[in-house]
Enzyme design. Structure first.
Site, PDB file in Angstrom:
ATOM      1  N   PRO A  26      26.553  10.620  -8.905  1.00 48.28           N
ATOM      2  CA  PRO A  26      25.526   9.617  -8.929  1.00 48.28           C
ATOM      3  C   PRO A  26      24.480  10.007  -7.998  1.00 48.28           C
ATOM      4  O   PRO A  26      24.880  10.094  -6.719  1.00 48.28           O
ATOM      5  CB  PRO A  26      26.335   8.182  -8.914  1.00 48.28           C
ATOM      6  CG  PRO A  26      27.572   8.492  -9.138  1.00 48.28           C
ATOM      7  CD  PRO A  26      27.814   9.747  -9.144  1.00 48.28           C
ATOM      8  N   CYS A  27      23.250   9.658  -8.105  1.00 46.31           N
ATOM      9  CA  CYS A  27      22.282  10.005  -7.091  1.00 46.31           C
ATOM     10  C   CYS A  27      21.528   8.664  -6.508  1.00 46.31           C
ATOM     11  O   CYS A  27      20.732   8.879  -5.691  1.00 46.31           O
ATOM     12  CB  CYS A  27      21.100  10.852  -7.823  1.00 46.31           C
ATOM     13  SG  CYS A  27      20.295  10.117  -9.141  1.00 46.31           S
TER      14      CYS A  27
END
Length: 381
Positions: free
Chosen positions: A74-75
């Site tokens: 996840p960014c």
């Protein structure tokens, strides 16, 4: 015999589309039921997919030994649009339990030959470069020789989408001739990455590689090639809705529309709504348009401002509508045979969270497969 891989944070399995039929997925993982549904619909049932929080997985849950571990973790906490929590954040912090699994696989004698981690460009500069240093230390600490590149999907697709990839090769493996270079490349190693590498620990720098990727041929696909006249899942705006969108533009952006009108030909552009301060410092919603035949970076639909709008200008005619789900996945390089989620937001989120298919293929052609071939030949010899 196919190459094998694990796909962590798999989403709709776009990495698998990029790797292609010469690769076999032994294990995939995601926590989102809707994405898992899409993965299974597009990967022959996806029996290898485990719908489970990565933090609850153990080494015993993962079968076999993979040539490659792929992880698009996840960014949100690393994004320039995020709140700066970095790897300490709840979502991007999922790197830590993922890497523990990589450590456990190595301790179990099943260390993958290659580990590739993908994230947003902001991962390089997040927390003053400390998050990048943490990623580098993780690879170095397991004895992987590694390097990073920034690849923009615009090389292959009409979408501006720069992404950061850190790729490590197990320390006991040989590197094929021509896979690395002595100095960074202006195409794949931007100044922020060069600066970040210089600040790494001496141990990490001693294992650093400047990956040598070929420059791809000129892209022959334009935004106008993927846009549908009769899209599914969206409708064209009314004249009043388009006029309102135009009213949100500054003189600069209205000038772009006027210039497109004067051409007298069909011009396709994209629009994002953003909050910008005006001359008095008051934040106002603005519509910003581009007509360079390239879409802006796809995002997840966390609000109306993050949905990309199509604007088509033909002489004095100006039409607008949301980007359709099919157009969104085309901009990620997925084929039209890709089975879309039924709901618009689900499809748009799937695309916005994904990895561009031809970028994965480029990395496989340039690094993954040459490394695996070199070491299979070494075993035979």
């Amino acid at each position: 015999m196919p190459h094998t891989y694990y796909d962590f944070f798999a989403g709709g399995g776009m990495a698998g589309f990029g790797l292609g039929p010469a690769w076999s997925c032994l294990f995939a993982n995601d926590i989102d039921p809707k994405k898992a549904h899409s993965y299974r619909a597009n990967h022959h049932g996806g029996a290898e997919l485990v719908l489970q929080d990565v933090a609850t997985l153990t080494c015993a849950d993962i079968p076999g030994t993979a040539d490659l571990v792929w992880a698009s973790f996840p960014c949100q906490d690393l994004s320039l649009a995020g709140k700066g929590a970095g790897l300490a954040g709840k979502r991007s912090g999922m790197f830590k339990p993922f890497w523990q699994l990589v450590r456990d696989l190595n301790a179990d004698g099943r260390g993958p030959k290659i580990v590739a981690v993908e994230n947003v460009y902001g991962a390089i500069t997040s927390n003053g470069g400390r998050d990048f240093a943490t990623l580098a230390a993780a690879f170095s600490g397991l004895g992987y020789r590694f390097g990073a590149v920034v690849v923009d999907a615009v090389h292959f697709l009409p979408q501006s989408r720069p992404r950061f990839f850190i790729i490590g090769v197990r320390g006991d493996l040989r590197l094929p001739e021509g896979s690395i270079q002595d100095a960074p490349s202006s195409v794949w190693h931007p100044p922020a990455l060069i600066e970040g590498q210089a600040l790494l620990s001496s141990a990490a720098r001693s294992r650093w590689l400047w990956w040598n990727l070929p420059v791809p041929a000129a892209r022959n696909l334009a935004l106008s090639d993927v846009i549908e006249e009769q899209p599914q899942g969206v409708i064209w705006h009314t004249a009043a809705e388009t006029d309102y969108l135009l009213s949100l533009m500054t003189d600069l952006n209205r000038g772009k529309v006027d210039a497109a009108k004067q051409l007298g030909t069909r011009k396709v552009g994209t629009v994002y709504r953003r909050t910008r301060p005006d001359a008095a410092g008051v934040k106002r919603q603005r519509a910003e348009v581009r007509f360079d035949d390239v879409a802006g970076c796809l995002r997840t639909p966390s609000g109306g401002s993050s949905r990309q709008t199509i604007m088509v200008v033909e002489g004095d005619s100006v039409r607008s509508r949301l980007l359709s789900p099919r157009e969104a996945v085309r901009l990620m390089g997925l084929p039209d045979t890709f089975i879309l989620p039924e709901r618009y937001n689900d499809a748009y989120k799937l695309a916005g969270d994904g990895v561009a298919v031809p970028v994965v293929r480029h990395l496989a052609d340039a690094v993954f497969e040459p490394v695996l071939r070199r070491n299979r030949l070494a075993l035979v010899a």
